[in-house]
Structure formats: C-alpha cells, structure tokens
Design a protein around this motif. Structure first.
Motif, PDB file in Angstrom:
ATOM      1  N   UNK A 115       0.824  -1.208   0.000  1.00  0.00           N
ATOM      2  CA  UNK A 115       0.000   0.000   0.000  1.00  0.00           C
ATOM      3  C   UNK A 115       0.856   1.256   0.000  1.00  0.00           C
ATOM      4  N   UNK A 116       1.893   1.289   0.834  1.00  0.00           N
ATOM      5  CA  UNK A 116       2.752   2.469   0.892  1.00  0.00           C
ATOM      6  C   UNK A 116       3.473   2.710  -0.429  1.00  0.00           C
ATOM      7  N   UNK A 117       3.889   1.635  -1.095  1.00  0.00           N
ATOM      8  CA  UNK A 117       4.622   1.780  -2.360  1.00  0.00           C
ATOM      9  C   UNK A 117       3.689   2.177  -3.496  1.00  0.00           C
ATOM     10  N   UNK A 118       2.520   1.554  -3.549  1.00  0.00           N
ATOM     11  CA  UNK A 118       1.638   1.745  -4.707  1.00  0.00           C
ATOM     12  C   UNK A 118       0.557   2.791  -4.500  1.00  0.00           C
ATOM     13  N   UNK A 119       0.162   3.012  -3.240  1.00  0.00           N
ATOM     14  CA  UNK A 119      -0.967   3.889  -2.970  1.00  0.00           C
ATOM     15  C   UNK A 119      -2.309   3.271  -3.303  1.00  0.00           C
ATOM     16  N   UNK A 120      -2.333   1.996  -3.683  1.00  0.00           N
ATOM     17  CA  UNK A 120      -3.576   1.345  -4.094  1.00  0.00           C
ATOM     18  C   UNK A 120      -4.381   0.924  -2.864  1.00  0.00           C
ATOM     19  N   UNK A 121      -5.633   1.382  -2.820  1.00  0.00           N
ATOM     20  CA  UNK A 121      -6.486   1.154  -1.651  1.00  0.00           C
ATOM     21  C   UNK A 121      -6.769  -0.321  -1.423  1.00  0.00           C
ATOM     22  N   UNK A 122      -6.717  -1.145  -2.484  1.00  0.00           N
ATOM     23  CA  UNK A 122      -7.060  -2.563  -2.302  1.00  0.00           C
ATOM     24  C   UNK A 122      -6.070  -3.265  -1.379  1.00  0.00           C
ATOM     25  N   UNK A 123      -4.816  -2.812  -1.383  1.00  0.00           N
ATOM     26  CA  UNK A 123      -3.844  -3.442  -0.491  1.00  0.00           C
ATOM     27  C   UNK A 123      -4.136  -3.083   0.965  1.00  0.00           C
ATOM     28  N   UNK A 124      -4.545  -1.836   1.201  1.00  0.00           N
ATOM     29  CA  UNK A 124      -4.957  -1.452   2.559  1.00  0.00           C
ATOM     30  C   UNK A 124      -6.201  -2.224   2.975  1.00  0.00           C
ATOM     31  N   UNK A 125      -7.109  -2.470   2.021  1.00  0.00           N
ATOM     32  CA  UNK A 125      -8.321  -3.231   2.334  1.00  0.00           C
ATOM     33  C   UNK A 125      -7.975  -4.659   2.741  1.00  0.00           C
ATOM     34  N   UNK A 126      -6.951  -5.236   2.115  1.00  0.00           N
ATOM     35  CA  UNK A 126      -6.535  -6.583   2.496  1.00  0.00           C
ATOM     36  C   UNK A 126      -5.994  -6.590   3.918  1.00  0.00           C
ATOM     37  N   UNK A 127      -5.223  -5.570   4.277  1.00  0.00           N
ATOM     38  CA  UNK A 127      -4.733  -5.458   5.654  1.00  0.00           C
ATOM     39  C   UNK A 127      -5.909  -5.407   6.623  1.00  0.00           C
ATOM     40  N   UNK A 128      -6.889  -4.583   6.311  1.00  0.00           N
ATOM     41  CA  UNK A 128      -8.043  -4.461   7.200  1.00  0.00           C
ATOM     42  C   UNK A 128      -8.799  -5.785   7.307  1.00  0.00           C
ATOM     43  N   UNK A 129      -8.877  -6.518   6.199  1.00  0.00           N
ATOM     44  CA  UNK A 129      -9.534  -7.814   6.236  1.00  0.00           C
ATOM     45  C   UNK A 129      -8.807  -8.809   7.125  1.00  0.00           C
ATOM     46  N   UNK A 130      -7.481  -8.814   7.044  1.00  0.00           N
ATOM     47  CA  UNK A 130      -6.683  -9.697   7.903  1.00  0.00           C
ATOM     48  C   UNK A 130      -6.923  -9.358   9.373  1.00  0.00           C
ATOM     49  N   UNK A 131      -6.832  -8.074   9.692  1.00  0.00           N
ATOM     50  CA  UNK A 131      -6.963  -7.664  11.094  1.00  0.00           C
ATOM     51  C   UNK A 131      -8.378  -7.914  11.604  1.00  0.00           C
ATOM     52  N   UNK A 132      -9.364  -7.650  10.770  1.00  0.00           N
ATOM     53  CA  UNK A 132     -10.745  -7.921  11.176  1.00  0.00           C
ATOM     54  C   UNK A 132     -10.909  -9.397  11.522  1.00  0.00           C
ATOM     55  N   UNK A 133     -10.337 -10.276  10.704  1.00  0.00           N
ATOM     56  CA  UNK A 133     -10.402 -11.707  10.980  1.00  0.00           C
ATOM     57  C   UNK A 133      -9.731 -12.043  12.310  1.00  0.00           C
ATOM     58  N   UNK A 134      -8.521 -11.544  12.527  1.00  0.00           N
ATOM     59  CA  UNK A 134      -7.779 -11.879  13.743  1.00  0.00           C
ATOM     60  C   UNK A 134      -8.505 -11.361  14.980  1.00  0.00           C
ATOM     61  N   UNK A 135      -8.980 -10.130  14.939  1.00  0.00           N
ATOM     62  CA  UNK A 135      -9.644  -9.566  16.112  1.00  0.00           C
ATOM     63  C   UNK A 135     -11.001 -10.221  16.365  1.00  0.00           C
ATOM     64  N   UNK A 136     -11.646 -10.680  15.313  1.00  0.00           N
ATOM     65  CA  UNK A 136     -12.973 -11.304  15.469  1.00  0.00           C
ATOM     66  C   UNK A 136     -12.869 -12.765  15.915  1.00  0.00           C
ATOM     67  N   UNK A 137     -11.970 -13.526  15.291  1.00  0.00           N
ATOM     68  CA  UNK A 137     -11.971 -14.981  15.456  1.00  0.00           C
ATOM     69  C   UNK A 137     -10.756 -15.546  16.170  1.00  0.00           C
ATOM     70  N   UNK A 138      -9.721 -14.743  16.383  1.00  0.00           N
ATOM     71  CA  UNK A 138      -8.459 -15.296  16.875  1.00  0.00           C
ATOM     72  C   UNK A 138      -7.936 -14.584  18.111  1.00  0.00           C
ATOM     73  N   UNK A 139      -8.809 -13.913  18.849  1.00  0.00           N
ATOM     74  CA  UNK A 139      -8.350 -13.091  19.964  1.00  0.00           C
ATOM     75  C   UNK A 139      -9.008 -13.512  21.270  1.00  0.00           C
ATOM     76  N   UNK A 140      -8.196 -13.752  22.281  1.00  0.00           N
ATOM     77  CA  UNK A 140      -8.663 -14.070  23.619  1.00  0.00           C
ATOM     78  C   UNK A 140      -9.266 -12.814  24.257  1.00  0.00           C
TER      79      UNK A 140
END
Length: 690
Positions: free
Chosen positions: A291-316
C-alpha cells in the motif's frame, strides 16, 4: 496400556497437557507420553526405542494418521509393547521439532508433518519419515510394517542401531554447526539475491516458484525493498502483482478475511484451508508495504480484512492472539469455507445469485475435491475473485450477497481453533497491528496492540527474572524459553514504540533484547541458539538460520537489534547483530534464497538509517499528525523515535519548538526541525544507494 491411576478410563497421560494438539490424542489407545523425563526414564529403564510423533492441532495429515493408525487398537498394542511413544506439539516446542526435522530431512531428503522419528533411549534418531499409511502403498511401507521391522531390528541388531545412531548424531552436530566466514558484505549481495528471486517469479499468477505455493512473505518483502532502492520497477511490479493475485485467490478468505497457509495450485485458487497467525501477521506487514509503495487502496483493504479476521476470530478476551484454525470441519477439509450452486441459489435472490456466482467464479461442477477423503463432498467451490468488473448496481447486489453468505457460513460448524497463545507469533501480530495503526490511523488497531502487549507482559513475562515464557493457555504458561519468542516480541514491541513513542515500550524492547543476549547469544562465535542453555533433553543446540514460512529467530534478532541500536546508540546491540551476520555470511553469499528475512537485516546494516525524531508530547493531536506523515512513507531503513526515555543521548537534547516538531537526521546530522508534512515526506522518500 498402562494408565496412571488418577486418569479417567480410556485416557492417556496427554490428558494432563494444555496443548490442543496433545489433547486431541488423549483418548488414543496408544500409551502416549508428553516430551519429558518420565518418558525418557521409561525408555532407559526398559531399554526400548522411542517413537516420537510431532505435529500440530490444525495439521490435516496429522488428523489422517491419527484416524488411520493411532486410534486403532492393533497398532496401539504393538506400539505399547515395543516402544515408548511420545507426542510433541511442534508449535509449543519448535526447538525439539527443529532437531528431529533436520534429522529426518537428512535421512530421507524430505520433511513435513506429521513427523515420525525413531530414537534410541538417549534420544538419538536412527530412522524417520512423515506420514505413514495404514496399508502398503507403491514405494511406501505401511506404518505397522515399519513398526515391526524396527522392533525386530532392535531385538536382533541393537548394537548396530546404537552405533549408527551415535555416528549419525556426530554428523548432525557437524551439519548444524555454524562457522563464521570472513567474506565481507556489499550491496552486490542484495543484487545477487534479488536476481535469484526474480528468476523464480511466475509472471502469470504471481508468486515465486511452482505449486504448492506458499506466500513466504519475507521473500517479496525483501524484493520490494530492493526494487524501491535500486529503482528496479520490474522487481516492484512482481511483488505488487503477487499481492494482487494472492488477495484475489481462494487462499484469501473472500468472506471473512485472513489467509490460509498455502495454495495447492499455482493460481492461489485452492488453499490448504488451515489459517495460521504467523502467516496473517507477516502478510499484513507485506500488504502495508504494498500500500505504501503503490498507494492502491485494495492493499490497505486486504490489511483491514486480515486484522478484522484476527480480532474477530483469533483473539482471547484478555488480548492474546490464538495460534491457528484447522483446515477441517466435521471431518471434511474446507467444508466450512466452500459453497455449491444449490446452496447459493437457495440463500440469495436470483439477482444476487447471478452476480455472486460470476464474481466468485462458482460453477455447478465446483473447483475443489478433497482427494484424501474416501467420501468427498461433491460440487464444492472455493471462492475467489474471478470476474471483478461490476457495475454500481451489481456492487450493491454483491454487498448484499456477501452479508447473507457470511451470516449463513457463521451458522456452520467452525473448524477447530487452536487457542494457545505463543509469545513468538503474538510478537509478529503485535508488530503488524502497530504498523497498521501507524499507517492507516485506526485507533482500534492501537488499542488491540496495547492490550495484547499488556496481556503478554502479565502472562508470559517474569519481570523479576527477566524471563519470557513461550506458551499460555487457559490461565497457565509453560516453562519453555525460545529465541523466537524473545526476538519476535522484541521486534513487535519496537513497532509499537515507533507507532506511539511511548517510552515504556522502548524500555521493554530493550529488556527483551538484554535477556535475549544473556540467554541465547553465543558471544564467542556469534549467532543465537534456538533454546536457552541447560535442557538435558535436547541433543543439539541449534542456531536456526532458515527463513521459511516463519523467519528464523536469528534473522529477526539481527534486524531488531540493529533497529534498537539505531534508536538507543547501544553498541552491544549493534556488535551482536554484526557478529551474527558474519556467522551467517556463508548463507548470504551462497544460498540467499534460504535467508530472505536476514537479507532485510543486511540491507539495514549496509545503510546508515534515516532517523525521524519527534520532539514533544507524542499524544498531542499535532504530534500524532506528524507521526502519520512519518509513517506514510515507504522507507524501511528508518527509525522513528521520541526525545524522551532510553533513546540515545544526542536525541534527548533535541527540543520541541512551541509544540511538537520533527527532526530528520542521518547520524548526528539533522535538518532544521519541521512540522510540515510534505517536507517530512520528501526527506524520507529520498533513496540512498549503498
């Protein structure tokens, strides 16, 4: 089978353990022991060979071998009569796994899990393999046949086995030893490595190498770093294309976010469905870089998707991050994730169905069959982004379909969750969250990172003895100390410090580094041992230097120490990192493909890093805005620090100027202080050549 008197019937000693993997085997008729002196003493006392079986709770083929062999009374009776059987969770004891994986790879030329190894009573390996089938197969003996042959040889040729094992152990010691080479370092090494990586690139589907395809994030992370510095746009495009293809494939969970462990095909379409915390942490960092190199929002969206998954399903609830989710659900690989056209047609409106099947590439026939299942489910579809071009109206229909599909999927039986909390993998995810906060500005990411670090300090860190333990589960921690835990948590805590400039985080990173040097560092030769000194049960002390699915502890330690040295001006940190680089120099010269994360450390070592110093209170809104500007630039060889706490003495002299300001420095030479975001970005964007 002999069972301790206080254990329930039909239960073995693994019932006492906390590891989800070991607990999965507590009802096997095999008389399993956990790794420890009780088992070793029994083997010595009864003069029996040890059968060592290593795996992890979300390992598909581990489940298969359990069903086929370890749950069978005939197999268990033979094991119990002729062997002492030990189960090890490789995620709890990667140091044990490393020793015997190295042995089996040396014996057979291949490795994997389940890892099955036969040992003498003094723990020296003499035979091994991975998955053994229940019946003879072409070129592969059945498990029971292997057991009978080894038991027979132990009875008739025991002296020969002991002699062979002793000789093989000497060879293992020689193979795992590392000798420093005075080979020197230059930027040419980085160019050489990048050239080799580029040759492995798949121009059609992205990624490096053929099927099965693992993301191995350290490799594209290095190539992106190299490409931006060397102005090699081809290298940069390779990484961005790889990120695009991975996120569009079935390896990425198109409904729930997060990545599976690898793709079985070259297209990133059909995954091996297990999800690992360490993959998702590293990939979050890679997509932040993209995302930082390209400025493309889809890469930031993938980061948000990963974190949403971890915080929703993988967090004590306390803030720790769980380890993994299984590939299987209800005994079927991928059942939780896959869809048939019949299911979708019943769930969605005709308009939603038409858009969803086109967008996700769903067909009547399906695209996934579990060939390891004797009764596979028919017509299963792994979702991918097959046809992304949608009109605004179709995008609304897709959004509605997604919500319905996610809700319907949430009612299915979920895959098994491995809910142990590991210091090493939590350190990785802590760092990814901290960087995501710094780059994307979401306060929820900072809150989750701070909560995670507090959890780890409360539950795995012994402040009095400056000791970090490896595993926590259900209120209990183990007694194991591993380099990977210290190194990754040190690196992740540094990321949180650079994102917040809270002096307490820098203090803790330094405390971890000091303990790591005291417990694992080889001051005479350089490099870090995987485990602390002392355990009698380890026949070798290894210095792991392979950056595979996870980076090695040595590679993470090198980069973390170099960053800490640049922030604190601690010469001992820099010296240990440099000596470790020299110890592993032959790898960097001869086989850079094996050490992509170490190449990140070498790149940092070869350049005097940029230093962005925020003078003033970092919690002020103006200071946070300046920090966002600093972190909005892809400049991996920079450090970000405040002018308070354990930073170097020169930095503590830099004053605020009627409010927060940023000093941009190289070494002790600093630009005039600035609070202009564009000036800050322009300085950091300048590419220095080695």
């Amino acid at each position: 089978m002999t069972t301790p008197p206080d254990l329930p019937a039909h239960t073995n000693r693994l019932a006492y353990e906390k590891s989800p993997y070991l607990l999965q085997h507590q009802h096997n008729p095999v008389d399993w022991f956990p790794w420890g002196e009780e088992a070793f003493a029994k083997a010595r006392r009864e003069n029996k060979p040890i059968f060592l079986s290593i795996g992890y709770s979300t390992c598909h083929w581990c489940h298969v071998m359990e069903r086929e062999s370890f749950e069978k009374s005939a197999t268990a009776d033979f094991l119990n009569a002729h062997f002492v059987s030990i189960k090890v969770d490789r995620e709890e004891r990667p140091d044990v796994d490393k020793i015997y994986m190295t042995a089996v790879q040396a014996m057979t030329g291949q490795g994997g899990w389940p890892l099955n190894c036969f040992l003498t009573p003094d723990l020296k390996p003499f035979y091994g393999g991975t998955y053994f089938p229940p019946d003879n197969m072409p070129g592969r003996a059945s498990f029971i046949q292997v057991l009978r042959q080894i038991a027979g040889l132990w009875e008739t040729r025991r002296d020969h086995i002991l002699e062979t094992a002793a000789d093989f152990h000497q060879k293992l010691e020689s193979y795992t030893a590392r000798e420093s080479g005075d080979l020197g370092f230059s930027p040419a090494l980085l160019t050489q490595a990048a050239t080799l990586f580029k040759r492995e690139y798949d121009p059609q589907f992205g990624g490096f190498g053929g099927a099965p395809k693992f993301p191995r994030p350290s490799q594209p992370a290095f190539l992106l770093r190299y490409g931006t510095r060397a102005r090699d746009q081809e290298a940069v495009n390779m990484v961005l294309h790889t990120c695009e293809c991975m996120a569009a494939g079935g390896m990425y969970d198109q409904l729930g976010g997060g990545f599976a462990r690898y793709s079985v095909d070259e297209q990133w379409l059909v995954p091996h469905f297990e999800k690992m915390l360490y993959d998702n942490a590293q990939l979050a960092n890679l997509y932040l870089d993209a995302f930082l190199v390209s400025g493309e929002a889809r890469h930031a969206a993938t980061v948000r998707g990963i974190i949403q998954y971890v915080l929703r399903d993988m967090t004590d609830a306390g803030g720790g991050f769980y380890s993994a989710e299984d590939a299987d659900s209800e005994g079927k690989e991928g059942k939780f994730y896959c869809w048939t056209t019949a299911e979708l047609s019943q769930l969605l409106t005709p308009e939603e169905f038409k858009v969803a099947v086109r967008y996700f590439g769903v067909t009547e026939r399906g695209n996934f069959v579990d060939h390891s299942d004797p009764d596979p489910l028919p017509n299963q579809n792994v979702l991918s982004i097959a046809n992304p071009a949608l009109s605004p109206a179709e995008q609304e229909l897709l959004a509605s379909a997604r919500k319905k599909m996610f809700l319907a999927r949430s009612r299915r039986v979920r895959p098994h969750l491995d809910d142990k909390v590991l210091a090493s993998w939590n350190g990785m995810m802590l760092g990814a969250l901290a960087r995501a906060y710094a780059v994307l500005g979401d306060e929820a990411y900072r809150a989750a990172a701070e909560k995670n670090l507090a959890f780890l300090r409360d539950n795995l860190w012994d402040e009095k003895n400056k000791t970090l333990y490896h595993r926590w589960r259900q209120g209990e921690r183990d007694s194991v100390q591993l380099l990977a835990g210290y190194a990754n948590l040190c690196a992740g805590t540094l990321d949180l410090y650079e994102a917040t400039l809270a002096p307490a985080h820098l203090d803790f990173a330094a405390a971890l580094a000091d303990a790591m040097l005291a417990k694992f560092y080889d001051a005479g030769h350089g490099g870090f041992y995987d485990s602390a000194a002392g355990p009698r049960e380890l026949i070798l002390r290894c210095k792991d230097d392979y950056d595979g699915a996870e980076p090695s502890g040595n590679s993470v330690a090198v980069l973390a120490l170099l960053r800490l040295a640049a922030i604190t001006d601690r010469k001992d940190y820099a010296a240990a990192a440099e000596k470790t680089l020299h110890l592993l120099g032959p790898r960097l010269h001869e086989l850079p493909q094996a050490v992509p994360h170490l190449l990140l450390g070498l790149d940092f070592y070869l350049e005097q890093p940029r230093r962005a110093v925020l003078a003033g209170d970092p919690e002020q809104p103006e200071a946070r805005a300046l920090l966002r500007a600093v972190h909005s630039v892809y400049q991996p060889n920079k450090v970000v620090l405040g002018n308070a706490g354990a930073v170097d003495p020169f930095t503590r002299t830099l004053p605020a100027k009627d409010g927060p300001v940023v000093y941009l420095c190289t070494g002790a030479a600093c630009q005039p202080p600035s609070r202009d975001a564009e000036t800050i970005k322009k300085f950091l964007e300048q590419r220095l050549s080695h």
